[in-house]
Scaffold this motif. Structure first.
Motif, PDB file in Angstrom:
ATOM      1  N   VAL A 116     -10.102  -6.025  -6.983  1.00  9.14           N
ATOM      2  CA  VAL A 116     -10.786  -6.040  -5.436  1.00  9.14           C
ATOM      3  C   VAL A 116     -12.548  -7.542  -5.372  1.00  9.14           C
ATOM      4  O   VAL A 116     -11.974  -8.326  -4.002  1.00  9.14           O
ATOM      5  CB  VAL A 116     -11.609  -4.520  -5.499  1.00  9.14           C
ATOM      6  N   MET A 152      -8.458  -3.485   1.293  1.00  7.05           N
ATOM      7  CA  MET A 152      -9.113  -3.183   0.237  1.00  7.05           C
ATOM      8  C   MET A 152     -10.265  -1.342   0.024  1.00  7.05           C
ATOM      9  O   MET A 152     -10.686  -1.438  -0.389  1.00  7.05           O
ATOM     10  CB  MET A 152      -9.981  -4.315  -0.218  1.00  7.05           C
ATOM     11  N   LYS A 153     -10.278  -1.563   2.097  1.00  8.14           N
ATOM     12  CA  LYS A 153     -11.026  -0.726   2.388  1.00  8.14           C
ATOM     13  C   LYS A 153     -10.704   0.498   1.517  1.00  8.14           C
ATOM     14  O   LYS A 153     -11.398   1.144   0.869  1.00  8.14           O
ATOM     15  CB  LYS A 153     -10.989  -1.030   3.545  1.00  8.14           C
ATOM     16  N   ASP A 154      -9.420   1.467   2.487  1.00 14.43           N
ATOM     17  CA  ASP A 154      -8.736   2.278   1.114  1.00 14.43           C
ATOM     18  C   ASP A 154      -8.561   2.271   0.460  1.00 14.43           C
ATOM     19  O   ASP A 154      -7.927   3.407   0.444  1.00 14.43           O
ATOM     20  CB  ASP A 154      -7.878   3.051   2.901  1.00 14.43           C
ATOM     21  N   SER A 155      -8.211   1.479  -0.133  1.00 14.04           N
ATOM     22  CA  SER A 155      -7.914   1.059  -1.169  1.00 14.04           C
ATOM     23  C   SER A 155      -8.203   1.920  -2.851  1.00 14.04           C
ATOM     24  O   SER A 155      -9.598   1.762  -2.424  1.00 14.04           O
ATOM     25  CB  SER A 155      -6.932   0.027  -2.145  1.00 14.04           C
ATOM     26  N   LYS A 156      -7.130   2.675  -3.825  1.00 16.49           N
ATOM     27  CA  LYS A 156      -8.092   2.971  -4.671  1.00 16.49           C
ATOM     28  C   LYS A 156      -7.422   2.689  -5.693  1.00 16.49           C
ATOM     29  O   LYS A 156      -6.724   3.231  -6.763  1.00 16.49           O
ATOM     30  CB  LYS A 156      -7.888   4.484  -4.121  1.00 16.49           C
ATOM     31  N   GLY A 178     -13.718  -9.661  -0.362  1.00 20.77           N
ATOM     32  CA  GLY A 178     -13.934  -7.711  -1.527  1.00 20.77           C
ATOM     33  C   GLY A 178     -13.010  -7.084  -0.929  1.00 20.77           C
ATOM     34  O   GLY A 178     -12.735  -6.407  -0.334  1.00 20.77           O
ATOM     35  N   ARG A 179     -14.450  -5.387  -0.711  1.00 19.46           N
ATOM     36  CA  ARG A 179     -14.175  -4.408   0.061  1.00 19.46           C
ATOM     37  C   ARG A 179     -14.549  -4.291   1.502  1.00 19.46           C
ATOM     38  O   ARG A 179     -14.174  -3.721   2.320  1.00 19.46           O
ATOM     39  CB  ARG A 179     -15.549  -3.393  -0.678  1.00 19.46           C
ATOM     40  N   ASP A 180     -15.088  -5.840   2.035  1.00 22.96           N
ATOM     41  CA  ASP A 180     -15.308  -5.887   3.444  1.00 22.96           C
ATOM     42  C   ASP A 180     -13.173  -6.189   3.896  1.00 22.96           C
ATOM     43  O   ASP A 180     -12.867  -6.019   5.145  1.00 22.96           O
ATOM     44  CB  ASP A 180     -16.231  -7.102   3.626  1.00 22.96           C
ATOM     45  N   CYS A 181     -12.663  -7.410   2.958  1.00 21.96           N
ATOM     46  CA  CYS A 181     -10.964  -7.395   3.581  1.00 21.96           C
ATOM     47  C   CYS A 181      -9.762  -5.477   3.800  1.00 21.96           C
ATOM     48  O   CYS A 181     -10.373  -4.071   3.467  1.00 21.96           O
ATOM     49  CB  CYS A 181     -10.446  -7.673   2.073  1.00 21.96           C
ATOM     50  N   SER A 220       0.986  -1.269   0.147  1.00 19.76           N
ATOM     51  CA  SER A 220       0.238  -0.040   0.056  1.00 19.76           C
ATOM     52  C   SER A 220       1.280   1.163   0.276  1.00 19.76           C
ATOM     53  O   SER A 220       1.148   1.420   1.041  1.00 19.76           O
ATOM     54  CB  SER A 220      -0.784   0.365   1.152  1.00 19.76           C
ATOM     55  N   LYS A 268      -9.565  -1.127  -9.354  1.00 20.90           N
ATOM     56  CA  LYS A 268     -10.999  -2.197  -9.174  1.00 20.90           C
ATOM     57  C   LYS A 268     -10.965  -3.930  -9.743  1.00 20.90           C
ATOM     58  O   LYS A 268     -11.678  -4.343  -8.367  1.00 20.90           O
ATOM     59  CB  LYS A 268     -12.278  -1.193  -9.856  1.00 20.90           C
TER      60      LYS A 268
END
Length: 757
Positions: free
Chosen positions: A659, A649-653, A643-646, A588, A656
């Motif tokens: 994800v 991945m939550k703050d990743s930009k 997915g986005r719950d990981c 990250s 897509k």
């Protein structure tokens, strides 16, 4: 009927044990012999005859003599109620009328009268009742038939006002329905009179023509009047009736032709067939019967055309069952002509060939080896003596006849077929003679040659009446189909049977569409290529399998097998985790998830499925569990995130696309932490999440799991269904389980007086 009221007797007048008794019939009775339209409700036990119901109604209505009355069904056709049909009474409103005996006595009295009006009324009443088998039996039993035959024979009904149509229709119904009448009672005078009506219909009631033809057809079919009718009614007269605008008359005329055809001896049958197959008669049948719109041609007429078609076809059965005699001069002549036409450019004196010795006479210029070579090119298996190929019957001489017809009537087509086969490499050619023999056999089977016409609606092919040799023409079209299909399948001699499996199906499918003309048939066959047949077979197989899989027993079997298949999938996923997977390493940087180039880490499950081992690895390495630096006990895993719950991945930009492939293992320690993954593809993601869910005791919900479950269930069910192959249809309901017997003594075998278990 709905507005009629029934006067119901009070239940207290009828014992309860009668009303409540099993199989008691309850029905209403009314009669037109009373001024009121009200009726009577009747209960009839199984032990009581129908006459008891009549007596009950007569007593209620004050009719003194119940013996002169009987019950009739109110609905059409309004037959008398008998002990055989009493079960149909339940819940119905029936009519009480004069008994069959009384009605027949009145009718016979009118027929015996010298008054024309009485005779007309009697015939009209007889015509309306003769279709009832009960009435027909009673009428014959009272000797009414003799009076009816006397009226017809003595020409007392020549005037159309005298009811000739009613008389003939009544005679037909009585002869067909009465158990006490047979066509032998129809003496020659009556038959002659009916024949005269058919031969000279002018001046007589038009409505009588149809029944007259029907009477003769039934009399001929029974065998009682064939000789007389065959002499007195000519084919020309019957063809005239075929041109009648009334479809019923057309049908009856065709039926009489078929009856005369089927009862004739072999010689007369051939003569009749030759006449009917002539252009003049075929054109009449085509113009007035066949070329009508399908809706304007009754199904009964189609059946008669099918019968005629079958009778014509069966004339070839003799040739089909006749083996060819190698010494027969006609056979030798046909074989010589086949050879001459096929290789006409190679000039030689084929008339000089002797098929027994294969020598040449009269100055022939071809040697023995060349003749054998040419017959081999024509596809004969016995190239030394080709007549032996037709020694097996069926198809016997019929196959040679068809080949000869193709060669002489469609010479260009014949030459093309032979040339195309001769140009192929050895082993790849389509043998013309062998394939022709197989084709004739196939056509005979498909058209059911040799079988008598069925009573049910058979298949009538309009094109069959468009040629004087329809079977031979059908063979010519299909011979081209064989060559075409052989080429499409790129067949060799080893594929001969496979090719003919396809050819049979092509012909069946084309004939099922009932083509009107030979050109239409040719077009249908050309459209049914080998590729099209393959696609149709696959579609039908898929449709049948889908239907079978929806059957209730299959659904129950599917539910029963599902746990076992899920366990197999679970074991597969665990094995996949034990084998392990190499993942890309991500970092990250400024809220962006980026792949670290050249950095990988590996994760695998221990063989006992209790511990995950993971750590860094080389690009192509598959490290052992002890070579990995980190461990995670399965018991410490609290949850699986995707997915986005990981967390990673939550703050990743980042992209897509990463994800959906992300998943994390959440531990149950005091300070929860996660092990984060990004799968390289969808399949890896599905396999890992399925395996982790299986370890956590959760359902495997991935697309891959559902796909595998469907495949395994489908394969297992198909394997199970092999045990019932041949059963045309799987029953929707299981057969009932029989009740237990009163005792189980049948388990003891009595042998020589000694009981043994």
């Amino acid at each position: 009927m709905a507005n009629r009221s029934i006067e119901v007797r009070h239940h207290e007048t009828i014992p309860n044990e009668v009303m409540n008794k099993k199989d008691t019939i309850k029905f209403g009775i009314r009669t037109p012999l009373r001024e009121t339209d009200k009726g009577e409700l009747v209960f009839l036990t199984p032990e009581q005859p129908i006459s008891d119901a009549v007596k009950s109604a007569c007593e209620s209505w004050g009719f003194p003599d119940a013996s002169i009355f009987s019950l009739k069904f109110s609905e059409a056709p309004g037959h008398y109620v008998t002990e055989t049909t009493r079960k149909e009474l339940s819940g119905k409103l029936v009519t009480m009328y004069y008994s069959p005996t009384k009605v027949c006595e009145e009718i016979i009295g009118k027929l015996k009268s010298s008054n024309d009006k009485d005779i007309r009324e009697g015939l009209k009443e007889l015509s309306s009742n003769a279709s009832d088998p009960t009435m027909a039996d009673v009428f014959v039993g009272l000797d009414g038939l003799s009076y009816l035959l006397d009226l017809i024979e003595k020409d007392k009904l020549a005037d159309k006002e005298m009811g000739l149509a009613n008389a003939l229709q009544s005679l037909l119904d009585i002869m067909l329905l009465s158990n006490n009448a047979n066509w032998e009672k129809l003496h020659t005078g009556v038959v002659s009179k009916v024949c005269s009506y058919v031969n000279s219909p002018k001046g007589m009631d038009k409505a009588a023509v149809g029944p007259a033809l029907q009477v003769l057809e039934s009399a001929v079919s029974s065998g009682a009047a064939y000789s007389q009718v065959e002499k007195e009614v000519t084919l020309g007269v019957l063809v005239t009736h075929v041109q009648n605008s009334d479809p019923k008359v057309q049908q009856n005329a065709l039926a009489l032709v078929n009856a005369l055809f089927s009862k004739a001896d072999h010689f007369k049958r051939k003569t009749l067939a030759t006449t009917l197959a002539s252009r003049k008669y075929r054109d009449i049948v085509l113009q007035y019967v066949i070329n009508k719109k399908p809706g304007d041609r009754p199904s009964e007429t189609n059946h008669e055309l099918y019968v005629m078609q079958t009778l014509f076809l069966n004339l070839l059965e003799e040739r089909r069952q006749t083996p060819v005699d190698p010494q027969d001069q006609e056979t030798q002549s046909k074989l010589k002509e086949l050879l001459r036409i096929a290789f006409e450019s190679d000039v030689g004196n084929y008339s000089a060939i002797n098929f027994e010795t294969n020598n040449l006479s009269n100055g022939g210029r071809k040697d023995k080896s060349n003749h054998k070579r040419d017959y081999h090119k024509l596809g004969f298996m016995n190239d030394s003596n080709p007549a032996l190929d037709f020694a097996t019957a069926p198809p016997g001489a019929l196959a040679l006849d068809c080949m000869y017809h193709l060669a002489t009537s469609h010479t260009e087509c014949y030459s093309k077929i032979v040339l195309e086969s001769a140009c192929r490499a050895s082993g790849d050619e389509c043998p013309f003679a062998k394939s022709s023999i197989a084709l004739v056999n196939a056509l005979c089977d498909i058209l059911k040659m040799g079988e008598p016409p069925g009573d049910q609606q058979g298949k009538f092919y309009p094109f069959y009446f468009q040629h004087d040799k329809p079977f031979e023409e059908l063979y010519c079209i299909c011979a081209q189909l064989v060559t075409k299909t052989w080429k499409e399948m790129r067949a060799t001699m080893e594929d001969f049977d496979k090719v003919f499996d396809v050819v049979r199906e092509q012909i069946r499918r084309a004939l099922d569409k009932i083509p009107d003309t030979f050109e239409s048939l040719r077009s249908q066959l050309n459209g049914l290529t080998y590729l099209e047949i393959t696609n149709l077979r696959q579609q039908e197989r898929t449709t049948r399998e889908e239907w079978e899989l929806q059957a209730k027993p299959i659904q129950e079997l599917r539910k029963k097998l599902e746990p076992e298949m899920i366990e197999l999938i679970k074991q597969n996923r665990l094995n996949y985790l034990i084998a392990g997977t190499r993942f890309n390493k991500f970092s990250s940087l400024r809220l962006t998830l980026q792949k670290v180039k050249g950095k990988f880490w590996f994760c695998r499950l221990s063989n006992n499925t209790k511990v995950f081992h993971y750590g860094e690895c080389e690009e192509k390495a598959t490290p052992l569990p002890e070579e990995l630096s980190h461990k995670l006990n399965v018991l410490d895993i609290k949850d699986l995130l995707t997915g986005r719950d990981c967390p990673h991945m939550k703050d990743s930009k980042g992209k897509k696309s990463n994800v959906p492939l992300a998943f994390s293992l959440v531990t149950e320690k005091e300070t929860p932490c996660t092990v984060d993954f990004v799968a390289p593809d969808d399949k890896t993601f599905d396999l890992w999440t399925d395996g982790i869910n299986a370890l956590l005791g959760k359902d495997m919900i991935s697309k891959e799991a559902k796909k595998d479950l469907d495949v395994l269930l489908h394969m297992e069910i198909k394997l199970r269904l092999l045990d019932i192959e041949g059963i045309p249809e799987i029953p929707q309901e299981a057969p009932p389980i029989p009740e237990l017997p009163q005792n189980f003594d049948f388990s003891t075998l009595q042998l020589n007086g000694i009981a043994t278990k």
